[in-house]
Scaffold this motif. Sequence first.
Motif, PDB file in Angstrom:
ATOM      1  N   GLU A  34     -10.203 -46.627 -28.830  1.00 52.45           N
ATOM      2  CA  GLU A  34      -9.973 -45.237 -28.422  1.00 52.45           C
ATOM      3  C   GLU A  34     -10.243 -44.310 -29.598  1.00 52.45           C
ATOM      4  OE1 GLU A  34      -6.392 -42.359 -26.745  1.00 52.45           O
ATOM      5  OE2 GLU A  34      -6.333 -44.528 -26.368  1.00 52.45           O
ATOM      6  N   VAL A  35     -10.932 -43.196 -29.312  1.00 53.48           N
ATOM      7  CA  VAL A  35     -11.231 -42.198 -30.339  1.00 53.48           C
ATOM      8  C   VAL A  35      -9.977 -41.345 -30.551  1.00 53.48           C
ATOM      9  CG1 VAL A  35     -12.685 -40.232 -30.976  1.00 53.48           C
ATOM     10  CG2 VAL A  35     -13.658 -42.165 -29.685  1.00 53.48           C
ATOM     11  N   THR A  36      -9.520 -41.284 -31.793  1.00 52.94           N
ATOM     12  CA  THR A  36      -8.292 -40.522 -32.107  1.00 52.94           C
ATOM     13  C   THR A  36      -8.583 -39.242 -32.876  1.00 52.94           C
ATOM     14  OG1 THR A  36      -8.009 -41.838 -34.117  1.00 52.94           O
ATOM     15  CG2 THR A  36      -6.896 -42.612 -32.125  1.00 52.94           C
ATOM     16  N   GLY A  37      -9.787 -39.099 -33.367  1.00 50.36           N
ATOM     17  CA  GLY A  37     -10.171 -37.890 -34.077  1.00 50.36           C
ATOM     18  C   GLY A  37     -11.678 -37.825 -34.142  1.00 50.36           C
ATOM     19  N   THR A  38     -12.211 -36.627 -34.224  1.00 54.99           N
ATOM     20  CA  THR A  38     -13.676 -36.524 -34.218  1.00 54.99           C
ATOM     21  C   THR A  38     -14.132 -35.319 -35.007  1.00 54.99           C
ATOM     22  OG1 THR A  38     -15.619 -36.288 -32.811  1.00 54.99           O
ATOM     23  CG2 THR A  38     -13.610 -35.261 -32.028  1.00 54.99           C
ATOM     24  N   GLU A  59     -16.887 -51.171 -35.583  1.00 54.01           N
ATOM     25  CA  GLU A  59     -16.914 -50.210 -36.693  1.00 54.01           C
ATOM     26  C   GLU A  59     -18.315 -49.636 -36.879  1.00 54.01           C
ATOM     27  OE1 GLU A  59     -15.961 -49.944 -41.508  1.00 54.01           O
ATOM     28  OE2 GLU A  59     -15.493 -51.772 -40.380  1.00 54.01           O
ATOM     29  N   GLN A  60     -19.319 -50.504 -36.805  1.00 53.17           N
ATOM     30  CA  GLN A  60     -20.698 -50.065 -36.983  1.00 53.17           C
ATOM     31  C   GLN A  60     -21.099 -49.064 -35.897  1.00 53.17           C
ATOM     32  OE1 GLN A  60     -23.518 -53.304 -37.392  1.00 53.17           O
ATOM     33  NE2 GLN A  60     -25.105 -52.114 -36.376  1.00 53.17           N
ATOM     34  N   VAL A  61     -20.711 -49.344 -34.651  1.00 57.51           N
ATOM     35  CA  VAL A  61     -21.071 -48.449 -33.544  1.00 57.51           C
ATOM     36  C   VAL A  61     -20.374 -47.098 -33.692  1.00 57.51           C
ATOM     37  CG1 VAL A  61     -20.921 -48.106 -31.045  1.00 57.51           C
ATOM     38  CG2 VAL A  61     -21.516 -50.357 -31.971  1.00 57.51           C
ATOM     39  N   LEU A  62     -19.074 -47.125 -33.959  1.00 61.10           N
ATOM     40  CA  LEU A  62     -18.321 -45.870 -34.039  1.00 61.10           C
ATOM     41  C   LEU A  62     -18.720 -45.043 -35.249  1.00 61.10           C
ATOM     42  CD1 LEU A  62     -14.903 -47.364 -32.900  1.00 61.10           C
ATOM     43  CD2 LEU A  62     -16.417 -45.864 -31.573  1.00 61.10           C
ATOM     44  N   THR A  63     -19.094 -45.713 -36.314  1.00 57.80           N
ATOM     45  CA  THR A  63     -19.611 -44.987 -37.476  1.00 57.80           C
ATOM     46  C   THR A  63     -20.936 -44.320 -37.126  1.00 57.80           C
ATOM     47  OG1 THR A  63     -18.550 -46.550 -38.984  1.00 57.80           O
ATOM     48  CG2 THR A  63     -20.347 -45.214 -39.868  1.00 57.80           C
ATOM     49  N   LEU A  86     -18.172 -41.012 -36.423  1.00 53.72           N
ATOM     50  CA  LEU A  86     -16.733 -41.055 -36.666  1.00 53.72           C
ATOM     51  C   LEU A  86     -16.484 -41.606 -38.058  1.00 53.72           C
ATOM     52  CD1 LEU A  86     -15.338 -42.427 -33.281  1.00 53.72           C
ATOM     53  CD2 LEU A  86     -15.519 -40.052 -34.041  1.00 53.72           C
ATOM     54  N   GLU A  87     -15.389 -41.175 -38.623  1.00 54.35           N
ATOM     55  CA  GLU A  87     -15.012 -41.658 -39.946  1.00 54.35           C
ATOM     56  C   GLU A  87     -13.831 -42.606 -39.817  1.00 54.35           C
ATOM     57  OE1 GLU A  87     -14.203 -38.159 -42.180  1.00 54.35           O
ATOM     58  OE2 GLU A  87     -16.284 -37.430 -42.106  1.00 54.35           O
ATOM     59  N   ALA A  88     -13.606 -43.395 -40.863  1.00 54.79           N
ATOM     60  CA  ALA A  88     -12.492 -44.346 -40.841  1.00 54.79           C
ATOM     61  C   ALA A  88     -11.195 -43.622 -40.501  1.00 54.79           C
ATOM     62  CB  ALA A  88     -12.380 -45.034 -42.208  1.00 54.79           C
ATOM     63  N   GLY A  89     -10.429 -44.213 -39.602  1.00 55.32           N
ATOM     64  CA  GLY A  89      -9.165 -43.613 -39.193  1.00 55.32           C
ATOM     65  C   GLY A  89      -9.277 -42.723 -37.973  1.00 55.32           C
ATOM     66  N   GLN A  90     -10.505 -42.532 -37.479  1.00 55.75           N
ATOM     67  CA  GLN A  90     -10.686 -41.669 -36.311  1.00 55.75           C
ATOM     68  C   GLN A  90     -10.806 -42.473 -35.017  1.00 55.75           C
ATOM     69  OE1 GLN A  90     -14.040 -39.166 -37.536  1.00 55.75           O
ATOM     70  NE2 GLN A  90     -12.594 -37.515 -37.995  1.00 55.75           N
ATOM     71  N   TRP A  91     -10.473 -43.752 -35.092  1.00 49.10           N
ATOM     72  CA  TRP A  91     -10.397 -44.568 -33.870  1.00 49.10           C
ATOM     73  C   TRP A  91      -9.310 -45.623 -34.057  1.00 49.10           C
ATOM     74  CZ3 TRP A  91     -14.561 -45.327 -37.279  1.00 49.10           C
ATOM     75  CH2 TRP A  91     -14.628 -46.597 -37.868  1.00 49.10           C
TER      76      TRP A  91
END
Length: 968
Positions: A265-269, A289-293, A297-302
């Motif tokens: 889940e995305v928690t910040g964007t 991690e690779q996909v969300l990056t 997105l940055e670390a801590g945003q999911w």
Amino acid sequence: MCAETPDYKATLNLPETDFPMRAGLPKREPEWLSRWEKIGIYDRLRDKAADGSRQPFTLHDGPPYANGHLHIGHALNKILKDMVVRSQQMMGRDARYIPGWDCHGLPIEWKIEEQYRKKGRNKDEVDVIDFRQECRKFAEGWIDVQRKEFKRLGITGTWERPYLTMDFHAEAVIAGEFQKFLMNGALYQGSKPVMWSPVEKTALAEAEVEYHDHKSHTIWVPFEIVSGGDDLGAARVVIWTTTPWTIPSNKAVAYGPGIAYGLYEVTGTPDESWVQVGDRYVLADALAEQVLTQARLEAGQWSRVRNVAGTELSQLTLAHPFRGQDWAEGFWDYDVPMIDGDHVTDDAGTGFVHTAPSHGQEDYECFVARNWLDRMTHNVGEESEFLPHVPLFAGLRVFDHKGKEGKANAAVIEKLVAANGLIARGRMTHSYPHSWRSKAPVIYRNTPQWFAAIDREIGGDDTYGKTIRQRALTSIDELVTWTPQTGRNRLYSMIEARPDWVLSRQRAWGVPLTCFTKKGALPTDPDFLLRDEAVNARILEAFETEGADAWYKDGAKARFLGTDYDPEEWEQVFDILDVWFDSGSTHAFVLRDREDGSEDGLADLYLEGTDQHRGWFHSSMLQSCGTRGRAPYRGVLTHGFTLDEKGNKMSKSLGNTVSPEDVTKQYGADILRLWVAQADYTADLRIGPEILKGVADSYRRLRNTLRFILGNLPAEVPQVDPSDMPELERWVLHRLAELDETVRKGYAAYDFQGVFQAVFTFATVDLSSVYFDIRKDALYCDGPDSPRRRSAEAVLDLLFHRLVTWLAPVLVFTMEDVWLDRFPGEDSSVHLQDMPDTPQSWRDEALAAKWAQIRKVRRVVTAALEVQRRDKTIGASLEAAPVVHVADTDLAAALASVDFADICITSDLIVSTDPAPEHAFTLPETEGVAVVFAKAEGAKCQRCWKVLPDVGTHGHDAVCGRCDDALS
């Protein structure tokens, strides 16, 4: 000594020969070619075998393509073939070689189309028979050019009667071989994804594809869950692809049963992102991690919410990204199932695979396994354009007519963005399939094509299996000898994993698929294909007299169907056969049908480059297994590619190519042939100016050895029993017997490098540096009745016949030169000879061991004298009379049993078992041997130049006793 010493030079038996020091190969080689043609060497060798006394050997020529000048790879291939044929012939076989050419297919058709385009003509407006005639004429022109270029390399064969795949008989046989697939049940029409060239507008086989770097779009596309995902909270399943244009043809999403998945889940964007807080995505844990990056997105945003099991994924139904869009006209409003697939990995992407069964082999196989072929799409046409029924994208091409990127990818990506169907995008450079002819990228495209089923049980000889694949794999292991053995592994793995063979091409220049289909019938209907031997026979009869053009003539359908069938009820197929089917069928119209082919229709050897594991070796195997139940060859030899001196691939743009024509003009074809013989052909071969200089130097050394033999052979060769010869001559005979075995075994195993190195080392070291060096004195100075001289002359004759025939398969021109220097005559030729039998009784292992020790001691003496010569103490070794200290008494006895001074080319020599003084010369690699230098005592013989005490004490002035006897 007299005031005026007589000139004794005229009394010496000095070498006499017209054999030139300089070969002059570029100028002289064409003269030998003309001579061989005049006396009909190849035909005379066939006559030699007419009585059936010689076992046949057939090397079947893999046909080069008739569309350009030869490159160095052609030369390597044909020279290797020629060395095989000539060596087998000279070892007593009836070695046949029928050169051939591949004449049909796209490269020639493409050239004619290029000519049309320059003139503003449209190929489709030209009568098909006229077009085919232009293709035939083009091929004929290049065959004449290449034949001349091959012959210049000294290649022997039936050049005036080669085989051509466009000969009428060949076209009839190719059609007949295709009809065997039709009749035995292997042929079927299917609709599946094949590699398709949008530029050439035809299907391609794997062998017609090469891989180059290509920059592709990359997109990450979320698929909405429409059912089965209540516990996932409006999550979406994300796929990744490098072919956005295939998204409109998506029909499923595949997951890997063994992959660990999670709900994220995305928690910040950040502001610039296509994802939003609260979005949920199902991803492989290893890639999340690779996909969300990638989605910015940055670390801590999911956060990872929970595990998602494969059983849960199997219950999901997804929506196509274009589902419900106003502009989509309901075209994509279908359910997208989730399916498991072993091809799915978590090495790259998202852990899910977008599945478009019309545009991927693994995608297609997943649908075949589920019997979902009714869900295939037909959205893309032959020019890679979206077809008219596809909303919004109709007419947009993946690649344009030059192979450049069209508008399809960009349009699909744009609509994905508009439909909230993208979370990330990018570009990547990766290896991508291209047509090896047009060099343009290809696509996978679902089209109706004709296939040979390789896992279907078919009729015919089932000794090696009931299916083509079974027969091929059994043949590979039980019937074929592989050189090198790694060739077996390559072909086996390829055939083990390959799909059905795509036989059809959508072109004009080739042999058509000579079959008819029933109008209105489905490919799965039993009466879809017309199977009638009488119809087949009428087709083949026409092809024999008119060629394959008969298929395209007005009224052909009615003519072939005859009175038994209504032409209105049948469709005539106009696709042409894959050219690999043409070349794969050559065994039938060459080995089987020609009187100079093969008695059992099989080749003893196929010989080509490593690329032919997926080409000619492969297609010949499949074709023959489909028609005769086994491989068409008993042996396969594979060679590497040619590279420049630095190991780089040759390229005209880099200027590092080496032309066979340039080499023959500068050095002669024999130097090119010697380059082949000296190299390890099982690996890639390097060639360039410096390498050729080294080859030319080896050639000169070998030529000098042969020139020495010619210069010292008398007109009448003495007949001397080996048992009466000195030990040195018997040692040479022993070496000849050893080499005869080495040469024959080497040639039988196609080890040309091993054969040449063995013969070259013997000629330049054992002979030139040892035997000739020692025996020059006896040959020049001994009297005509001297047993030593007579033995040496007899050995020179034995050497001549063996060296010249052993080397003739490699240095075809030079060995002819050597032979004719001794045996001139209008019909004389070394290439009409066999390698002479060499008695094994000449072998004497004890003598060889003794002389190995003698030569070791000789090397110490020679090295010691070289120091004195360098220091100007002596000018020549005959001025020396060294003392040789030998610790081993048995070795000392062996040296005492021969004229060791003669062997060391000194005027005198003492062998001593006394301890050597400290200042004695030694070599570290030869323990127990030391040399003390001393000058020879006496005067120099003015005839033999030895320094001896008795010089001047005989009847002739200033000579030694031996020379006085010779003069008397």
